[in-house]
Design a protein around this motif. Sequence first.
Motif, PDB file in Angstrom:
ATOM      1  N   CYS A 149      37.609  28.994  18.393  1.00 28.38           N
ATOM      2  CA  CYS A 149      36.368  27.768  18.848  1.00 28.38           C
ATOM      3  C   CYS A 149      36.803  27.047  19.985  1.00 28.38           C
ATOM      4  O   CYS A 149      36.051  27.216  20.920  1.00 28.38           O
ATOM      5  N   PHE A 150      37.789  26.203  20.006  1.00 21.50           N
ATOM      6  CA  PHE A 150      38.307  25.486  20.849  1.00 21.50           C
ATOM      7  C   PHE A 150      38.576  26.443  22.132  1.00 21.50           C
ATOM      8  O   PHE A 150      38.290  26.042  23.253  1.00 21.50           O
ATOM      9  N   LEU A 162      37.355  29.062  22.997  1.00 26.40           N
ATOM     10  CA  LEU A 162      35.828  29.714  23.581  1.00 26.40           C
ATOM     11  C   LEU A 162      35.555  28.699  24.879  1.00 26.40           C
ATOM     12  O   LEU A 162      34.895  28.898  25.704  1.00 26.40           O
ATOM     13  N   SER A 163      35.974  27.430  24.417  1.00 31.56           N
ATOM     14  CA  SER A 163      35.357  26.355  25.595  1.00 31.56           C
ATOM     15  C   SER A 163      36.284  26.328  26.794  1.00 31.56           C
ATOM     16  O   SER A 163      35.597  26.050  27.981  1.00 31.56           O
ATOM     17  N   TRP A 164      37.349  26.756  26.624  1.00 27.41           N
ATOM     18  CA  TRP A 164      38.191  26.508  27.993  1.00 27.41           C
ATOM     19  C   TRP A 164      37.902  27.622  29.084  1.00 27.41           C
ATOM     20  O   TRP A 164      37.746  26.999  30.277  1.00 27.41           O
ATOM     21  N   PHE A 189      35.003  28.314  30.049  1.00 25.63           N
ATOM     22  CA  PHE A 189      34.007  27.903  30.771  1.00 25.63           C
ATOM     23  C   PHE A 189      34.337  26.442  31.390  1.00 25.63           C
ATOM     24  O   PHE A 189      33.847  26.197  32.619  1.00 25.63           O
ATOM     25  N   SER A 190      35.150  25.664  31.058  1.00 26.87           N
ATOM     26  CA  SER A 190      36.077  24.388  31.712  1.00 26.87           C
ATOM     27  C   SER A 190      36.685  25.028  33.016  1.00 26.87           C
ATOM     28  O   SER A 190      36.431  24.566  33.840  1.00 26.87           O
ATOM     29  N   LYS A 194      33.998  25.926  35.553  1.00 30.06           N
ATOM     30  CA  LYS A 194      33.076  24.977  36.172  1.00 30.06           C
ATOM     31  C   LYS A 194      34.278  24.075  36.863  1.00 30.06           C
ATOM     32  O   LYS A 194      33.846  23.839  38.067  1.00 30.06           O
ATOM     33  N   GLU A 213      43.193  16.210  29.427  1.00 30.90           N
ATOM     34  CA  GLU A 213      43.724  17.479  29.291  1.00 30.90           C
ATOM     35  C   GLU A 213      45.163  17.663  29.064  1.00 30.90           C
ATOM     36  O   GLU A 213      45.886  18.456  28.005  1.00 30.90           O
ATOM     37  N   ASN A 230      45.217  29.083  24.585  1.00 23.28           N
ATOM     38  CA  ASN A 230      44.510  27.685  25.092  1.00 23.28           C
ATOM     39  C   ASN A 230      45.331  26.855  25.758  1.00 23.28           C
ATOM     40  O   ASN A 230      45.029  26.351  26.838  1.00 23.28           O
ATOM     41  N   ASP A 246      43.227  24.799  33.902  1.00 28.11           N
ATOM     42  CA  ASP A 246      42.280  23.997  34.429  1.00 28.11           C
ATOM     43  C   ASP A 246      43.121  22.582  35.089  1.00 28.11           C
ATOM     44  O   ASP A 246      42.519  22.089  36.086  1.00 28.11           O
TER      45      ASP A 246
END
Length: 99
Positions: free
Chosen positions: A12-13, A15-17, A19-20, A23, A38, A76, A83
């Motif tokens: 779950c964590f 899956l967000s990276w 997108f980050s 962005k 970060e 991750n 990022d």
Amino acid sequence: MTDLLEALMIICFGLSWPFSVYKSYAARSAKGKSLLFEVFIEIGYVFGIIRKFILIANGEGGGWLFYLALVFYFVNMALIFVDMMLYVRNVKLDRAAGR
């Protein structure tokens, strides 16, 4: 059961990276981002990986969910590193644009 919960948390964590990262890439600005945030997340993942290796060394690690979570720790970390590099790029772009 604990390996399943950990794997789900890390996935779950993870899956967000993406997108980050997207962005950060698209925004071309470091505004609203925190490099320190970060860095602390990256350090937390390092501690999680160390824990996994300690469990393996003690003969306590095993099963596909255990190793799936370990793989996602590394995935991750790679995404967070990307990022962070985008953050550095965006700070330079902000300075060049006088922002």
